[in-house]
Write an enzyme that holds these catalytic residues in place. Sequence first.
Site, PDB file in Angstrom:
ATOM      1  N   ASN A 103      -4.348   1.271   8.129  1.00 20.32           N
ATOM      2  CA  ASN A 103      -5.456   2.210   7.375  1.00 20.32           C
ATOM      3  C   ASN A 103      -5.811   3.368   8.357  1.00 20.32           C
ATOM      4  O   ASN A 103      -5.476   4.785   7.942  1.00 20.32           O
ATOM      5  CB  ASN A 103      -6.641   1.577   6.775  1.00 20.32           C
ATOM      6  CG  ASN A 103      -6.294   0.805   5.675  1.00 20.32           C
ATOM      7  OD1 ASN A 103      -5.319   1.212   4.902  1.00 20.32           O
ATOM      8  ND2 ASN A 103      -6.958  -0.048   5.209  1.00 20.32           N
TER       9      ASN A 103
ATOM     10  N   ASP B  14      -2.549   0.923   0.845  1.00 19.06           N
ATOM     11  CA  ASP B  14      -2.617   0.420  -0.265  1.00 19.06           C
ATOM     12  C   ASP B  14      -0.986  -0.087  -0.782  1.00 19.06           C
ATOM     13  O   ASP B  14      -0.598  -1.157  -1.391  1.00 19.06           O
ATOM     14  CB  ASP B  14      -2.887   1.291  -1.478  1.00 19.06           C
ATOM     15  CG  ASP B  14      -4.569   1.423  -1.489  1.00 19.06           C
ATOM     16  OD1 ASP B  14      -5.061   0.596  -0.986  1.00 19.06           O
ATOM     17  OD2 ASP B  14      -4.922   2.200  -1.993  1.00 19.06           O
TER      18      ASP B  14
ATOM     19  N   ASP C  81      -7.660  -6.875   2.746  1.00 19.33           N
ATOM     20  CA  ASP C  81      -6.291  -7.595   2.924  1.00 19.33           C
ATOM     21  C   ASP C  81      -6.412  -8.963   3.102  1.00 19.33           C
ATOM     22  O   ASP C  81      -5.460  -9.591   3.815  1.00 19.33           O
ATOM     23  CB  ASP C  81      -5.689  -6.674   4.441  1.00 19.33           C
ATOM     24  CG  ASP C  81      -6.737  -7.415   5.463  1.00 19.33           C
ATOM     25  OD1 ASP C  81      -7.969  -7.261   5.392  1.00 19.33           O
ATOM     26  OD2 ASP C  81      -6.190  -7.513   6.691  1.00 19.33           O
TER      27      ASP C  81
END
Length: 293
Positions: free
Chosen positions: A178, A187, A213
């Site tokens: 991320n 994503d 996650d």
Amino acid sequence: MDVDLSALRAQAFNYLFDAVVVTDAAGIVIDWNCGSQQLYGYSKEDIIGQPVSLLHVPEDSASITDLVISSVEQHGKWTGEIRFLHKDGSIGWVESMCVPLFDNNQQFIGALGINRDITKRIEDAQQLLNLACYDQLTQIPNRHLLMDRVKHSIERCKRLSTKFSLFYLDLDDFKKINDTYGHCNGDKVLIETVARLNEVIRESDTLARMGGDEFVLLLEDIEDNNDNSHMADLIISALDKQFTIDEQKILLNCSVGIATFPDSGDDFDTLIKAADFAMYKSKRQGGATYRFG
């Protein structure tokens, strides 16, 4: 003033908002109104002489017939919500009522069905259910639905003296993805992760997203820890392949914690905590492995 009642009845029949379908004793359509044409897409000329099953979704037809016959025999009518098949092949839902028709000698000569389109209502209800029970990114069950399924599994296992397991999965170093590539690419990794996991789990198992996650797998009908170890190896192997982000290849795997009912606990919260704690033990071992709670 003379009034032609039969003409008035015919006019009312034709302009009813609901779809009215009339069949003979063999289930052949012998009449219907404008509401039926609007609902099903067939003109009157198209449908007269055709079996009413033409309006049913093929796999539903036999069960609908059985339901209608038994209900009419017991109660003199049948009501229910069923799927219908439009002329263009699309499928919708109707709220239906069916009553038998008799001649002057009380001999059965056919049936009359009154059908109201409830497709939008069913779709709205399904959308609400989807929002309440499924993760909107990955389209797999969320914590709420997982909790419900675990409770059912507990009841079933108590009744049958069997076992199930919960696998708590946390992706290793996902925060770096991320931070480096952005949440949109993160994503995409989550979606591919779910796709890979679904390839190795069984249809009877439930994969749920807890958030971020973190995922939980409900593994039914476990004999012993050999079954758990086998599934854990499959999961780790499925993720032990390169992911592609912005044309760059990255490696990603997960840490797995395993809790088994009833050995690790006898309710949802206790089992989840045990699996979560075992997962953190895997993290401390460097990830890409599993531990039992």
